[in-house]
Design an enzyme around this catalytic site. Structure first.
Site, PDB file in Angstrom:
ATOM      1  N   GLY A 178      52.155  51.363 108.704  1.00 13.99           N
ATOM      2  CA  GLY A 178      52.844  52.638 108.899  1.00 13.99           C
ATOM      3  C   GLY A 178      54.029  52.842 107.977  1.00 13.99           C
ATOM      4  O   GLY A 178      55.025  53.439 108.389  1.00 13.99           O
ATOM      5  N   VAL A 179      53.914  52.347 106.747  1.00 11.59           N
ATOM      6  CA  VAL A 179      54.988  52.546 105.777  1.00 11.59           C
ATOM      7  C   VAL A 179      54.467  53.269 104.552  1.00 11.59           C
ATOM      8  O   VAL A 179      53.290  53.188 104.228  1.00 11.59           O
ATOM      9  CB  VAL A 179      55.611  51.203 105.330  1.00 11.59           C
ATOM     10  CG1 VAL A 179      56.365  50.548 106.465  1.00 11.59           C
ATOM     11  CG2 VAL A 179      54.556  50.270 104.743  1.00 11.59           C
ATOM     12  N   HIS A 219      28.015  55.824  98.114  1.00  8.39           N
ATOM     13  CA  HIS A 219      27.642  57.075  97.457  1.00  8.39           C
ATOM     14  C   HIS A 219      26.150  57.164  97.154  1.00  8.39           C
ATOM     15  O   HIS A 219      25.656  58.227  96.791  1.00  8.39           O
ATOM     16  CB  HIS A 219      28.475  57.305  96.186  1.00  8.39           C
ATOM     17  CG  HIS A 219      28.086  56.491  94.999  1.00  8.39           C
ATOM     18  ND1 HIS A 219      28.747  55.337  94.633  1.00  8.39           N
ATOM     19  CD2 HIS A 219      27.113  56.659  94.080  1.00  8.39           C
ATOM     20  CE1 HIS A 219      28.203  54.854  93.537  1.00  8.39           C
ATOM     21  NE2 HIS A 219      27.197  55.632  93.179  1.00  8.39           N
ATOM     22  N   ASP A 243      33.422  52.160  99.029  1.00 12.07           N
ATOM     23  CA  ASP A 243      32.119  52.535  98.495  1.00 12.07           C
ATOM     24  C   ASP A 243      31.054  51.478  98.786  1.00 12.07           C
ATOM     25  O   ASP A 243      30.171  51.233  97.962  1.00 12.07           O
ATOM     26  CB  ASP A 243      32.190  52.806  96.989  1.00 12.07           C
ATOM     27  CG  ASP A 243      31.016  53.647  96.498  1.00 12.07           C
ATOM     28  OD1 ASP A 243      30.439  54.382  97.316  1.00 12.07           O
ATOM     29  OD2 ASP A 243      30.665  53.554  95.306  1.00 12.07           O
ATOM     30  N   SER A 274      23.879  51.706  90.652  1.00 14.10           N
ATOM     31  CA  SER A 274      24.782  51.740  91.796  1.00 14.10           C
ATOM     32  C   SER A 274      24.247  50.901  92.943  1.00 14.10           C
ATOM     33  O   SER A 274      23.109  51.078  93.381  1.00 14.10           O
ATOM     34  CB  SER A 274      24.973  53.173  92.292  1.00 14.10           C
ATOM     35  OG  SER A 274      25.988  53.821  91.596  1.00 14.10           O
TER      36      SER A 274
END
Length: 505
Positions: free
Chosen positions: A303-304, A144, A174, A247
């Protein structure tokens, strides 16, 4: 980011907000504790009893700071917003959009986060922090901080400035990797591969409010924090004061290793109140390796759709402990479906490593390379088994299931023990041909208390598929006869399928 006067919703404490640590326009003041039980006196007493600096901990951080501060950089970005956009806040702070924290702000009533529109063709400057991880100029910061940047400039501790380029970013965690070219003797620091203990001393270094290199100290307050920001939440909470502009800055242990990257604070004003969050160094290390190699991050995909095993769900499944990840649905044509994973399976371990909950499963699978094989230990109807599955590459965006809100009138019948009325799905327009549709819900009944809503489709109860009201009642009677206090229902709502444990005693 600027604050909003809107009060947060739900059970979050009034005036507390999660804030990304971008640049800001005001400078806060520090408050020192005093008195016989003051923080400083407690430290003095603890260290006075320490036999030596090397055995128990340092009596000060000056030597550590002198060692690591040359590796910490100020990161300044310029963004040409072009058309009207929401990329930055009114003070030049990075917005939440595209970050793991966008969902958090939406959840508590800030639809777009505390930011505003910008005028066209205005160059906005934002300030963050970062640190070198190699002598040839690779550096870590937050996604960010550099997201949408037209140019990136870094300034080292000795005041020299360099142009940097963005190598790659990972919005889900991030993390961003940048590179300064043309020099190979930068001072750098190491990312630790271990998770610190709660109570360990830490030192945060960064560029708060654009003031330049600043050092603060504290301890690890908690680990494994979830902020509802992404499936990969696993933040370290620290109380070393960090503020906007920190940050991307590093947090060090007392050996000078980076244990985390500063990414957010929890605060009523945007200033530090001693609740900060770091991305753990092992996570950063893994992400940075992929960004350096390929410029993007690829994750393993099963894929669950899964959910945690609560005490009620564990009771319904006959499990002794509430642990593991309960499979709500295995998406068609995914690795999970091809391997035979079924709704109702509980994943208890991956490659022999125990899985605590659904978030742990997501983190473990995503850390594996697409195409690799994983052995899943599962519990199915009380029996343990192992299933081998070959992981695929996680799609960039999961498709959402569509569902009609028009459920028609149908022929509904009541289920008083649950406090709802249902009708066969095949009798309700737009509901499909599987299960029974909830037509009305008693707001004071047990089903409503556990989140069942009108329009939901109950697919099975206690492991039994139901398609009629009679089958639903038979399944409930069977669960009662077996002495169960809760019954486990698999429910399809507007966007997904999940399990609900509802009391029937």
């Amino acid at each position: 980011m600027s604050d909003s006067n809107q009060q947060p919703r739900r059970r979050i404490m009034p005036a507390r907000r999660l804030t990304l640590l971008g640049s800001a326009a005001v400078i806060g003041s520090a408050i020192a504790l005093s008195g016989p039980l003051g923080y400083g006196r407690l430290i003095d007493q603890a260290w006075a009893a320490a036999p030596s600096q090397g055995e128990q901990g340092p009596t000060g951080f000056a030597d550590l700071v002198a060692k690591v501060r040359p590796a910490v950089i100020s990161v300044r970005v310029s963004v040409d917003e072009g058309d009207e956009t929401d990329m930055l806040g009114p003070n030049g702070e990075p917005s939440m959009q595209g970050t793991p924290f966008e969902k958090f702000f939406r959840q508590y009533g800030f639809a777009d986060g505390p930011q505003g529109k910008m005028r066209r063709h205005q160059m906005i400057t934002g300030v963050g922090s970062g640190f070198f991880i190699s002598a040839d100029g690779y550096a870590v910061t937050n996604n960010h901080v550099v997201d949408h940047a037209k140019s990136v400039e870094v300034t080292t501790d000795d005041g020299k400035s360099y142009t940097a380029k963005v190598i790659g970013t990972d919005p889900k965690t991030d993390v961003a990797l940048i590179k300064v070219e043309g020099k190979s003797d930068f001072t750098y620091v190491n990312l630790d591969s271990k998770t610190p203990r709660v109570g360990d001393w830490v030192v945060a270094v960064g560029n708060p409010y654009g003031l330049g290199g600043t050092v603060t100290a504290g301890i690890v307050s908690a680990e494994g924090r979830e902020l509802s920001s992404s499936p990969y939440d696993n933040y370290i909470q620290i109380d070393a004061p960090i503020n906007k502009g920190n940050s991307g800055g590093p947090t060090f242990d007392t050996n000078g290793n980076v244990i985390g990257v500063n990414t957010a604070i929890y605060s009523p004003t945007g200033g530090s109140v001693g609740i900060g969050f770091d991305i753990p160094a092992p996570t950063v290390k893994m992400i940075v390796a992929q960004l350096k190699d390929k410029g993007v991050v690829t994750r393993g995909w099963l894929g669950v759709q899964v959910q945690p095993v609560t005490a009620g769900i564990a009771e319904g499944l006959g499990m002794k402990n509430a642990a593991g990840a309960l499979v709500d649905e295995a998406k068609p044509d995914t690795p999970a479906a091809k391997a035979g994973i079924e709704p109702g399976d509980v994943v208890t371990a991956v490659n022999g490593e125990a899985i605590k909950d659904s978030r742990a499963l997501a983190g473990r699978i995503s850390a594996m390379a697409p195409g690799s094989s994983a052995k899943l230990d599962i519990l199915r109807k009380g029996e343990s088994r192992t299933i081998a599955v070959t992981l695929a590459t996680m799609p960039n965006q999961q498709e959402k299931q569509a569902s009609s809100d028009d459920h028609g009138s149908g022929s509904a019948r009541g289920v008083p023990h649950l406090g709802l009325s249902v009708a066969p799905a095949e009798d309700v327009a737009g509901a499909g041909n599987k299960g029974v549709v909830v037509t009305t819900v008693d707001p004071d009944g047990p089903a409503a208390e556990h989140g069942v809503q009108s329009g939901d489709v109950i697919l099975d109860v206690g492991g039994r598929t139901v398609g009629t009201v009679a089958e639903l009642r038979d399944a409930l009677s069977e669960a009662r006869s077996a002495g169960k206090r809760d019954v486990l229902m698999r429910v399809k709502s507007a966007a997904n399928t999940h399990f609900v444990a509802v009391p029937i005693g």
